[in-house]
Design an enzyme around this catalytic site. Structure first.
Site, mmCIF file in Angstrom:
data_model
loop_
_atom_site.group_PDB
_atom_site.id
_atom_site.type_symbol
_atom_site.label_atom_id
_atom_site.label_comp_id
_atom_site.label_asym_id
_atom_site.label_seq_id
_atom_site.Cartn_x
_atom_site.Cartn_y
_atom_site.Cartn_z
ATOM 1 N N ASP A 43 0.881 -1.176 0.000
ATOM 2 C CA ASP A 43 0.000 0.000 0.000
ATOM 3 C C ASP A 43 0.913 1.219 0.000
ATOM 4 O OD1 ASP A 43 -1.889 2.083 0.936
ATOM 5 O OD2 ASP A 43 -3.211 0.403 1.432
ATOM 6 N N SER A 158 -17.334 -2.861 -8.261
ATOM 7 C CA SER A 158 -18.354 -2.073 -7.565
ATOM 8 C C SER A 158 -19.695 -2.211 -8.272
ATOM 9 C CB SER A 158 -17.909 -0.611 -7.579
ATOM 10 O OG SER A 158 -18.947 0.219 -7.179
ATOM 11 N N TYR A 186 -14.977 7.145 -12.070
ATOM 12 C CA TYR A 186 -14.561 6.066 -11.158
ATOM 13 C C TYR A 186 -15.190 4.739 -11.585
ATOM 14 C CZ TYR A 186 -14.962 2.963 -7.147
ATOM 15 O OH TYR A 186 -14.960 1.848 -6.341
ATOM 16 N N LYS A 190 -13.651 0.876 -13.054
ATOM 17 C CA LYS A 190 -13.971 -0.481 -12.579
ATOM 18 C C LYS A 190 -14.467 -1.344 -13.737
ATOM 19 C CE LYS A 190 -12.912 -0.007 -8.259
ATOM 20 N NZ LYS A 190 -11.786 -0.706 -7.677
HETATM 21 P P1 NAD Z 1 -9.580 2.757 0.721
HETATM 22 O O1 NAD Z 1 -9.214 4.039 0.049
HETATM 23 O O2 NAD Z 1 -9.808 2.780 2.174
HETATM 24 O O3 NAD Z 1 -8.483 1.640 0.392
HETATM 25 C C1 NAD Z 1 -7.737 1.643 -0.790
HETATM 26 C C2 NAD Z 1 -6.280 1.491 -0.420
HETATM 27 O O4 NAD Z 1 -5.489 1.504 -1.615
HETATM 28 C C3 NAD Z 1 -5.774 2.629 0.473
HETATM 29 O O5 NAD Z 1 -5.118 2.101 1.599
HETATM 30 C C4 NAD Z 1 -4.798 3.385 -0.434
HETATM 31 O O6 NAD Z 1 -3.744 3.980 0.303
HETATM 32 C C5 NAD Z 1 -4.342 2.279 -1.352
HETATM 33 N N1 NAD Z 1 -3.821 2.744 -2.647
HETATM 34 C C6 NAD Z 1 -4.362 3.646 -3.489
HETATM 35 N N2 NAD Z 1 -3.574 3.791 -4.573
HETATM 36 C C7 NAD Z 1 -2.530 2.948 -4.410
HETATM 37 C C8 NAD Z 1 -1.380 2.651 -5.184
HETATM 38 N N3 NAD Z 1 -1.122 3.253 -6.348
HETATM 39 N N4 NAD Z 1 -0.515 1.729 -4.708
HETATM 40 C C9 NAD Z 1 -0.739 1.127 -3.512
HETATM 41 N N5 NAD Z 1 -1.796 1.380 -2.738
HETATM 42 C C10 NAD Z 1 -2.683 2.278 -3.185
HETATM 43 O O7 NAD Z 1 -10.854 2.190 -0.039
HETATM 44 P P2 NAD Z 1 -11.802 0.969 0.349
HETATM 45 O O8 NAD Z 1 -13.137 1.521 0.674
HETATM 46 O O9 NAD Z 1 -11.129 0.071 1.295
HETATM 47 O O10 NAD Z 1 -11.927 0.275 -1.073
HETATM 48 C C11 NAD Z 1 -11.096 -0.803 -1.452
HETATM 49 C C12 NAD Z 1 -11.403 -1.165 -2.889
HETATM 50 O O11 NAD Z 1 -12.798 -1.469 -2.995
HETATM 51 C C13 NAD Z 1 -11.157 -0.027 -3.876
HETATM 52 O O12 NAD Z 1 -10.658 -0.589 -5.063
HETATM 53 C C14 NAD Z 1 -12.540 0.550 -4.111
HETATM 54 O O13 NAD Z 1 -12.655 1.150 -5.366
HETATM 55 C C15 NAD Z 1 -13.403 -0.702 -4.012
HETATM 56 N N6 NAD Z 1 -14.791 -0.428 -3.631
HETATM 57 C C16 NAD Z 1 -15.050 0.302 -2.495
HETATM 58 C C17 NAD Z 1 -16.375 0.562 -2.156
HETATM 59 C C18 NAD Z 1 -16.698 1.402 -0.945
HETATM 60 O O14 NAD Z 1 -17.843 1.899 -0.844
HETATM 61 N N7 NAD Z 1 -15.799 1.591 0.009
HETATM 62 C C19 NAD Z 1 -17.421 0.067 -2.939
HETATM 63 C C20 NAD Z 1 -17.118 -0.683 -4.073
HETATM 64 C C21 NAD Z 1 -15.785 -0.926 -4.406
HETATM 65 C C1 WQD Z 2 -25.793 6.527 -0.376
HETATM 66 C C2 WQD Z 2 -27.122 7.278 -0.383
HETATM 67 C C3 WQD Z 2 -26.981 9.409 -1.479
HETATM 68 C C4 WQD Z 2 -24.307 11.242 1.499
HETATM 69 C C5 WQD Z 2 -20.967 5.211 -3.666
HETATM 70 C C6 WQD Z 2 -20.287 4.972 -4.972
HETATM 71 C C7 WQD Z 2 -20.201 3.504 -5.243
HETATM 72 C C8 WQD Z 2 -19.565 2.757 -4.071
HETATM 73 C C9 WQD Z 2 -20.245 3.078 -2.792
HETATM 74 C C10 WQD Z 2 -17.223 2.658 -4.452
HETATM 75 C C11 WQD Z 2 -27.420 7.957 -1.725
HETATM 76 C C12 WQD Z 2 -27.302 9.583 -0.016
HETATM 77 C C13 WQD Z 2 -25.107 10.375 0.787
HETATM 78 C C14 WQD Z 2 -24.911 12.354 2.149
HETATM 79 C C15 WQD Z 2 -27.062 11.626 1.340
HETATM 80 N N1 WQD Z 2 -18.212 3.145 -3.875
HETATM 81 N N2 WQD Z 2 -26.458 10.560 0.704
HETATM 82 N N3 WQD Z 2 -26.271 12.502 2.042
HETATM 83 O O1 WQD Z 2 -23.609 6.864 -3.894
HETATM 84 O O2 WQD Z 2 -24.682 4.647 -3.291
HETATM 85 O O3 WQD Z 2 -22.298 4.730 -3.750
HETATM 86 O O4 WQD Z 2 -20.287 4.504 -2.625
HETATM 87 O O5 WQD Z 2 -17.208 1.829 -5.308
HETATM 88 O O6 WQD Z 2 -19.457 3.355 -6.388
HETATM 89 O O7 WQD Z 2 -21.020 5.618 -5.996
HETATM 90 O O8 WQD Z 2 -23.104 5.732 -1.676
HETATM 91 O O9 WQD Z 2 -22.882 6.487 0.639
HETATM 92 O O10 WQD Z 2 -22.411 8.124 -1.217
HETATM 93 O O11 WQD Z 2 -24.763 7.405 -0.810
HETATM 94 O O12 WQD Z 2 -28.278 11.804 1.269
HETATM 95 O O13 WQD Z 2 -24.242 13.183 2.779
HETATM 96 O O14 WQD Z 2 -27.044 8.333 0.577
HETATM 97 O O15 WQD Z 2 -27.690 10.334 -2.271
HETATM 98 O O16 WQD Z 2 -28.803 7.901 -1.924
HETATM 99 P P1 WQD Z 2 -23.515 5.558 -3.227
HETATM 100 P P2 WQD Z 2 -23.199 6.972 -0.718
#
Ligand code: NAD
Ligand code: WQD
Length: 408
Positions: A43, A158, A186, A190
């Site tokens: 990381d 995602s 974003y 993906k």
């Molecule tokens: P996060 O930002 O907490 O974790 C991502 C990690 O990747 C971080 O620790 C960051 O420092 C590291 N990172 C970023 N760029 C890097 C690089 N070039 N080299 C090495 N490390 C690097 O995010 P998260 O919520 O834990 O998400 C993890 C994965 O899941 C991500 O790929 C994200 O897109 C995906 N994802 C997250 C969500 C969500 O809502 N949290 C939803 C769907 C998908």
């Molecule tokens: C959830 C709901 C907002 C904040 C995102 C990414 C998705 C995935 C997860 C990475 C929605 C509402 C939010 C606030 C609000 N991430 N909201 N007030 O948009 O479903 O998904 O995170 O992959 O790709 O798009 O999640 O938590 O932002 O929003 O009313 O201050 O809450 O409109 O209906 P979302 P979220």
């Protein structure tokens, strides 16, 4: 018989990665799966801190805890089950050094690829950075996995790849169309990575199979011939924290996602939650999502690794070895913004102040998973409910009002 596996975890210091480390290292996983995992985390700490790894070691009671080197570039626990190297995964020479270091010890059995940038709004203002990091880290990782003979990968995709669904009220299935109606950069990264993984996996199918050749007229299972196992996990909305209250999400700046924002309002860091629109076609007019507990999500990665490895330990689980498989990870239940705010108020013991604002551009009305495939194929299903998510998030927030910063 117990086997040992070493897994490379990119982005393992982040929110989902660190919770997944707990699932991988927890003694209960070893007794349930007969696999003892060791993990090597890479990381660059661009959105996290190595303090999360100290907490992992604490939560799973790793012998002697976890210590970083003086320069903070590496770290390990006394037993060598949790190693850290500060590496930018898009930097091929830096990542190669890690593959090289662990090659004499047998290398990696699999990789779980979390590393990437994830802020939807930011991705619209800096698209090139998002393509560079999210695609760059994946291409570099695949190159090195191929070179060093590690051919099993679990990728963090995602639900956002579904874009705006034709029928917004239907639960999303893995077979639904993806890509065409994605509302942000974003999400497109993906989707593109999913395409790259498909092309890459297909390139390893045997030429006998391709084009219908071979002695079975091409009907043979391509999986038998493919050395690569690829599991794409489409997460819905992860929420909550580890039940210990020691680990959780630590967003920098203003949280983009609903639940960390609600938690910061509850702890007094922000005055109110702005509800992004209450004129959607849903029962209370606010957006509906499929929120799942981060520890259920973490367990989904253990299930995915076992599936890719051909383990069939769950009640229903099948083998994903040699296949490219895609799974929704969600609960199948939808909650509105106001449901979530109310549930969090119950956990806290007082109502959370809300103000209704305009819709956020790019938001969809409803996102709900059909998680049937994950249950049937990998034996995984979410077990925790909304109250678990809110209780654990509140416990994390109250114990760590400034996230990991205070400890660091
Ligand atoms: P996060 O930002 O907490 O974790 C991502 C990690 O990747 C971080 O620790 C960051 O420092 C590291 N990172 C970023 N760029 C890097 C690089 N070039 N080299 C090495 N490390 C690097 O995010 P998260 O919520 O834990 O998400 C993890 C994965 O899941 C991500 O790929 C994200 O897109 C995906 N994802 C997250 C969500 C969500 O809502 N949290 C939803 C769907 C998908
Ligand atoms: C959830 C709901 C907002 C904040 C995102 C990414 C998705 C995935 C997860 C990475 C929605 C509402 C939010 C606030 C609000 N991430 N909201 N007030 O948009 O479903 O998904 O995170 O992959 O790709 O798009 O999640 O938590 O932002 O929003 O009313 O201050 O809450 O409109 O209906 P979302 P979220």
């Amino acid at each position: 018989m117990v086997t040992h596996k070493r897994v490379l975890v990119t982005g393992g210091c982040g929110y989902i990665g660190s919770h997944t480390l707990v699932s991988l290292l927890d003694p209960s996983t070893a007794s349930r799966t007969n696999v003892v995992y060791s993990v090597v985390v890479v990381d660059n700490l661009v959105n996290s801190s190595s303090e999360s790894l100290r907490r992992v070691a604490d939560v799973v009671a790793l012998d002697g805890g976890f210590a970083t080197s003086d320069d903070g570039l590496s770290g390990r626990d006394a037993g060598g089950r949790l190693e850290f190297r500060k590496v930018d995964c898009a930097d091929i020479s830096a990542l190669r050094a890690v593959f090289e270091e662990f090659a004499p010890l047998g290398g990696f059995d699999a990789a779980v690829h979390f590393a990437g940038l994830k802020a939807v709004g930011e991705s619209k203002s800096m698209p090139l950075r998002y393509y560079e990091v999210n695609l760059g880290t994946t291409l570099t990782l695949l190159d090195l996995m191929e070179e060093y003979g590690c051919r099993s990968i679990v990728f963090s995709s995602s639900a956002t790849v579904y874009g705006v669904a034709k029928d917004e009220k239907a639960k999303l299935k893995e077979t639904d169309e993806v890509g065409t109606t994605i509302t942000n950069c974003y999400g497109r990264t993906k989707y593109m990575i999913e395409q790259i993984l498909q092309d890459f996996h297909a390139s390893h199918e045997s030429s006998q199979h391709e084009g219908g050749g071979g002695d079975d007229g091409g009907k043979r299972d391509a999986a038998k011939d493919n050395p690569w196992s690829v599991v794409v996990l489409r997460y819905f909305n992860p929420a909550g924290a580890h039940p210990s209250g020691k680990m959780g999400e630590d967003p920098s700046g203003v949280p983009n996602n609903l639940m960390p924002f609600v938690a910061q309002v509850a702890v007094g860091r922000r005055p109110h939650v702005t509800v992004f629109g209450n004129d959607y076609d849903t029962p209370d007019g606010t957006g509906v999502r499929d929120y799942l507990h981060v520890m259920d999500l973490a367990d989904g990665h253990v299930a995915a690794l076992g599936y890719a490895d051909g383990a069939t330990t769950g009640d229903n689980s099948r083998s994903g070895r040699g296949k490219l498989s895609t799974f929704n990870l969600g609960t199948g239940t939808g909650y509105s913004v106001l449901d979530m705010v109310d549930a969090f108020g119950r956990a806290v013991g007082r109502p959370i102040p809300v103000v209704v604002g305009p819709r956020r551009p790019g938001d969809v009305t409803i996102y709900m998973a059909d998680p049937t495939r994950a249950k049937e194929e990998m034996g995984w299903e979410a077990r925790k409910d909304l109250d678990d998510m809110c209780r654990d998030l509140w416990s994390w927030q109250t114990n760590n009002p400034n996230g990991y910063r205070d400890a660091a």
